[in-house]
Design a protein around this motif. Structure first.
Motif, short mmCIF file in Angstrom:
data_model
loop_
_atom_site.label_atom_id
_atom_site.label_comp_id
_atom_site.label_asym_id
_atom_site.label_seq_id
_atom_site.Cartn_x
_atom_site.Cartn_y
_atom_site.Cartn_z
N MET A 196 0.85 -1.17 0.00
CA MET A 196 0.00 0.00 0.00
C MET A 196 0.90 1.24 0.00
O MET A 196 1.77 1.38 0.84
CB MET A 196 -0.90 -0.03 1.24
N GLY A 197 0.63 2.11 -0.93
CA GLY A 197 1.44 3.31 -1.07
C GLY A 197 1.10 4.34 -0.01
O GLY A 197 0.04 4.30 0.61
N PRO A 198 2.02 5.29 0.23
CA PRO A 198 1.79 6.30 1.27
C PRO A 198 0.56 7.17 1.00
O PRO A 198 -0.12 7.58 1.93
CB PRO A 198 3.05 7.15 1.25
N LEU A 199 0.25 7.45 -0.26
CA LEU A 199 -0.92 8.27 -0.58
C LEU A 199 -2.22 7.58 -0.17
O LEU A 199 -3.11 8.19 0.42
CB LEU A 199 -0.94 8.63 -2.07
N ILE A 200 -2.32 6.29 -0.47
CA ILE A 200 -3.52 5.52 -0.11
C ILE A 200 -3.66 5.44 1.41
O ILE A 200 -4.75 5.58 1.96
CB ILE A 200 -3.50 4.12 -0.75
N PHE A 201 -2.53 5.23 2.10
CA PHE A 201 -2.56 5.19 3.56
C PHE A 201 -3.07 6.52 4.12
O PHE A 201 -3.89 6.53 5.04
CB PHE A 201 -1.15 4.88 4.10
#
Length: 194
Positions: free
Chosen positions: A1-6
């Motif tokens: 999971m990428g930082p933007l989605i998190f």
């Protein structure tokens, strides 16, 4: 999971938590602060005029119970008080079932049950329990936004204090003994054992 989605998921969770836990408690806290201000003023008035008051009287009625914000008693009579801490502009009168609360220059409107009628229900319950006692129906708007309300029962804290002063300048309706007896009766009627 990428930082933007998190970050997006965390933001959604925070917003949901705010909506579920913080906003409702803020409205409840606002109402409690308003009732506290009225209670503080009733404390002052009771010392000034030799009165008594009760906060949050829970009264048993045939369909369950009804909660009365405040009852203030002094030589000028018995005041049954409903406290409202509404913001925005409020429009209403003594006879309409619903009042309107307006925010954002008319872009947001809420329908409210008429607090004068709400308090009439409290008074009817008290009359049923106590019989032949006259009560003043009083609704106090904490924020003072009563300019668009056409009612002889709606006051700000200051205008309510002025009413009590004016009534106390008239011949007494109740003597000290009557005030004490009525206060004791009300306490004994309380469903929450004040």
């Amino acid at each position: 999971m990428g930082p933007l989605i998190f970050i997006i998921i965390a933001s959604i969770v925070i917003i949901v938590l705010l909506l579920v836990f913080v906003l409702p408690s803020t409205a409840k806290a606002k109402g409690k602060r308003g009732e506290r201000r009225v209670s503080d003023r009733l404390t002052y008035l009771s010392y000034k005029y030799g009165g008594k008051y009760i906060n949050n009287l829970m009264l048993s009625v045939k369909d369950g119970s009804t909660q009365i914000d405040h009852i203030y008693i002094d030589r000028s009579g018995v005041y049954v008080i409903e406290t409202k801490n509404y913001s925005g502009d409020v429009y209403g009168d003594d006879y309409s079932n619903k009042w309107t609360q307006v925010f954002n220059y008319g872009r947001t409107k809420n329908s409210l049950y008429n607090p004068v009628k709400q308090n009439e229900g409290h008074i009817k319950a008290l009359i049923y329990k106590l019989r032949s006692i006259d009560f003043y129906n009083v609704v106090i708007f904490i924020q003072g936004n009563i300019f668009n309300i056409r009612s002889k029962h709606v006051y700000t804290l200051n205008s309510f204090e002025k009413l009590v002063k004016e009534k106390n300048d008239l011949p007494p309706v109740l003597d000290e003994d009557s005030i004490e007896k009525l206060y004791d009766k009300l306490i004994n009627l309380s469903a929450n054992g004040i």
